[in-house]
Design a protein around this motif. Sequence first.
Motif, PDB file in Angstrom:
ATOM      1  N   SER A  77       0.830  -1.199   0.000  1.00 30.04           N
ATOM      2  CA  SER A  77       0.000   0.000   0.000  1.00 30.04           C
ATOM      3  C   SER A  77       0.871   1.259   0.000  1.00 30.04           C
ATOM      4  N   ASN A  78       1.930   1.229   0.820  1.00 34.73           N
ATOM      5  CA  ASN A  78       2.851   2.368   0.862  1.00 34.73           C
ATOM      6  C   ASN A  78       3.535   2.575  -0.488  1.00 34.73           C
ATOM      7  N   ARG A  79       3.954   1.456  -1.096  1.00 28.93           N
ATOM      8  CA  ARG A  79       4.637   1.547  -2.392  1.00 28.93           C
ATOM      9  C   ARG A  79       3.690   2.043  -3.479  1.00 28.93           C
ATOM     10  N   ALA A  80       2.430   1.603  -3.410  1.00 28.02           N
ATOM     11  CA  ALA A  80       1.433   2.031  -4.401  1.00 28.02           C
ATOM     12  C   ALA A  80       1.208   3.544  -4.301  1.00 28.02           C
ATOM     13  N   GLN A  81       1.205   4.043  -3.074  1.00 29.51           N
ATOM     14  CA  GLN A  81       1.043   5.497  -2.874  1.00 29.51           C
ATOM     15  C   GLN A  81       2.206   6.263  -3.500  1.00 29.51           C
ATOM     16  N   LEU A  82       3.413   5.736  -3.265  1.00 30.83           N
ATOM     17  CA  LEU A  82       4.610   6.361  -3.831  1.00 30.83           C
ATOM     18  C   LEU A  82       4.555   6.378  -5.354  1.00 30.83           C
ATOM     19  N   LEU A  83       4.194   5.224  -5.923  1.00 29.91           N
ATOM     20  CA  LEU A  83       4.126   5.098  -7.381  1.00 29.91           C
ATOM     21  C   LEU A  83       3.045   6.018  -7.954  1.00 29.91           C
ATOM     22  N   ALA A  84       1.912   6.124  -7.242  1.00 30.39           N
ATOM     23  CA  ALA A  84       0.820   6.999  -7.694  1.00 30.39           C
ATOM     24  C   ALA A  84       1.287   8.450  -7.722  1.00 30.39           C
ATOM     25  N   ARG A  85       2.060   8.834  -6.713  1.00 27.67           N
ATOM     26  CA  ARG A  85       2.586  10.207  -6.669  1.00 27.67           C
ATOM     27  C   ARG A  85       3.502  10.472  -7.853  1.00 27.67           C
ATOM     28  N   LYS A  86       4.341   9.461  -8.172  1.00 27.36           N
ATOM     29  CA  LYS A  86       5.258   9.598  -9.316  1.00 27.36           C
ATOM     30  C   LYS A  86       4.485   9.721 -10.613  1.00 27.36           C
ATOM     31  N   ARG A  87       3.475   8.869 -10.789  1.00 29.80           N
ATOM     32  CA  ARG A  87       2.689   8.841 -12.039  1.00 29.80           C
ATOM     33  C   ARG A  87       1.815  10.089 -12.175  1.00 29.80           C
ATOM     34  N   ASN A  88       1.452  10.694 -11.065  1.00 28.84           N
ATOM     35  CA  ASN A  88       0.636  11.908 -11.080  1.00 28.84           C
ATOM     36  C   ASN A  88       1.333  13.052 -11.801  1.00 28.84           C
ATOM     37  N   ARG A  89       2.654  13.012 -11.684  1.00 24.99           N
ATOM     38  CA  ARG A  89       3.448  14.101 -12.301  1.00 24.99           C
ATOM     39  C   ARG A  89       3.482  13.980 -13.821  1.00 24.99           C
ATOM     40  N   ALA A  90       3.300  12.764 -14.336  1.00 26.42           N
ATOM     41  CA  ALA A  90       3.369  12.545 -15.786  1.00 26.42           C
ATOM     42  C   ALA A  90       2.163  13.166 -16.489  1.00 26.42           C
ATOM     43  N   THR A  91       2.300  13.370 -17.831  1.00 29.10           N
ATOM     44  CA  THR A  91       1.186  13.957 -18.593  1.00 29.10           C
ATOM     45  C   THR A  91       0.005  12.990 -18.596  1.00 29.10           C
ATOM     46  N   PRO A  92      -1.200  13.494 -18.304  1.00 26.84           N
ATOM     47  CA  PRO A  92      -2.353  12.585 -18.193  1.00 26.84           C
ATOM     48  C   PRO A  92      -2.824  12.072 -19.557  1.00 26.84           C
ATOM     49  N   ASP A  93      -2.891  10.790 -19.714  1.00 20.65           N
ATOM     50  CA  ASP A  93      -3.517  10.158 -20.885  1.00 20.65           C
ATOM     51  C   ASP A  93      -4.360   8.975 -20.382  1.00 20.65           C
ATOM     52  N   ARG A  94      -4.956   8.215 -21.290  1.00 16.78           N
ATOM     53  CA  ARG A  94      -5.856   7.136 -20.862  1.00 16.78           C
ATOM     54  C   ARG A  94      -5.142   6.062 -20.048  1.00 16.78           C
ATOM     55  N   MET A  95      -3.916   5.744 -20.493  1.00 15.80           N
ATOM     56  CA  MET A  95      -3.140   4.691 -19.805  1.00 15.80           C
ATOM     57  C   MET A  95      -2.768   5.129 -18.392  1.00 15.80           C
ATOM     58  N   ALA A  96      -2.346   6.397 -18.277  1.00 14.13           N
ATOM     59  CA  ALA A  96      -1.945   6.919 -16.956  1.00 14.13           C
ATOM     60  C   ALA A  96      -3.131   6.944 -16.007  1.00 14.13           C
ATOM     61  N   THR A  97      -4.289   7.321 -16.521  1.00 15.65           N
ATOM     62  CA  THR A  97      -5.509   7.358 -15.687  1.00 15.65           C
ATOM     63  C   THR A  97      -5.852   5.963 -15.177  1.00 15.65           C
ATOM     64  N   ARG A  98      -5.721   4.996 -16.085  1.00 18.37           N
ATOM     65  CA  ARG A  98      -6.005   3.599 -15.713  1.00 18.37           C
ATOM     66  C   ARG A  98      -5.037   3.119 -14.618  1.00 18.37           C
ATOM     67  N   LYS A  99      -3.767   3.449 -14.806  1.00 18.69           N
ATOM     68  CA  LYS A  99      -2.750   3.054 -13.812  1.00 18.69           C
ATOM     69  C   LYS A  99      -3.068   3.676 -12.449  1.00 18.69           C
ATOM     70  N   LEU A 100      -3.459   4.947 -12.488  1.00 19.60           N
ATOM     71  CA  LEU A 100      -3.779   5.637 -11.230  1.00 19.60           C
ATOM     72  C   LEU A 100      -4.976   4.990 -10.531  1.00 19.60           C
ATOM     73  N   GLN A 101      -5.932   4.551 -11.338  1.00 20.83           N
ATOM     74  CA  GLN A 101      -7.116   3.854 -10.779  1.00 20.83           C
ATOM     75  C   GLN A 101      -6.682   2.581 -10.055  1.00 20.83           C
ATOM     76  N   ILE A 102      -5.797   1.853 -10.725  1.00 20.46           N
ATOM     77  CA  ILE A 102      -5.308   0.583 -10.147  1.00 20.46           C
ATOM     78  C   ILE A 102      -4.556   0.852  -8.846  1.00 20.46           C
ATOM     79  N   LEU A 103      -3.687   1.860  -8.877  1.00 20.27           N
ATOM     80  CA  LEU A 103      -2.892   2.179  -7.686  1.00 20.27           C
ATOM     81  C   LEU A 103      -3.798   2.632  -6.532  1.00 20.27           C
TER      82      LEU A 103
END
Lengths: 118, 172
Positions: A77-103
């Motif tokens: 759970s802690n790692r998922a939060q970290l990864l979500a924070r990293k991915r949040n910085r990236a440009t939003p597209d459909r794949m990134a949104t899906r990844k964020l949902q999973i995280l």
Amino acid sequence: MSHKLENYLRTYRKRSGLLQDEVAFLLGCQSGTKVSRYERFCRKPSLETLFAYEMVFGAPGRELFVGAYQKVEKRISNRAQLLARKRNRATPDRMATRKLQILKAITSGSGTGPDKLS
Amino acid sequence: MSRAYTKDIRVLAIDPSTRGFGFAVLEGPNRLIDWGVKETKTDNKKKSLKLIEDLIDRYQPSVIVVEDYAGRGSRRCQRIQELIDEISKLALKRKVRVRSFSRVKVKQAFAESGATKYSIALAIANRLPELAPRLPRFRKPWMSEDYRMSIFDAVAFGLTFFHVDSKRKLAA
């Protein structure tokens, strides 16, 4: 609260009325020594042994190894939060949104099995 | 017994006997984790304390429950009284809370089941079916007490703790 025990193998074995030697026989061990070590949290069982325990006691691994499961859950759970924070910085597209949902699902503890993904 | 109990507390209940001691580990009134009789053939006090220390290490209980030997209805010999005192000292050293209940308190907690030791054990075996195979047969006046009764006594102390604690919480 006293935290959950590493595993509840002893409880399940005693409830079933089986002896350590009998469980050892079912697991394919030579004697009950190994079973005793699992029950005293001195030794961690292999994946194969975990499946064997699931079969012997008819309970899922996460119930047999509650403490161990909770530790892994917290870490992931802690790692998922970290990864979500990293991915949040990236440009939003459909794949990134899906990844964020999973995280987000991992962080909330609802999991991401194939049946849970739309 | 009422159904609103303290949850998520691990309790180690100990009942010393002539053979050694009976113990029960509970995580709530309906969840028995471990139980049994630990036998000590020689040097009872020292060996019992070592075995209790091992149980504390393994289960890390929040509370240790023992008998209040000075309370009403309790008749324990000098050796057992000293052992209970030593258990309390050990618990304090390990920073574990100690609660003690007299026999009368246990009987009050099991008032619905009856006042005898055997009726309490029977009620426990019905409530926790995993203990049913360990229930000894009814003791006749000429028979000495079965060693397995100390398991049921220990469980009775543990359940009394949950009963008293839930009543205290309801009153607050």
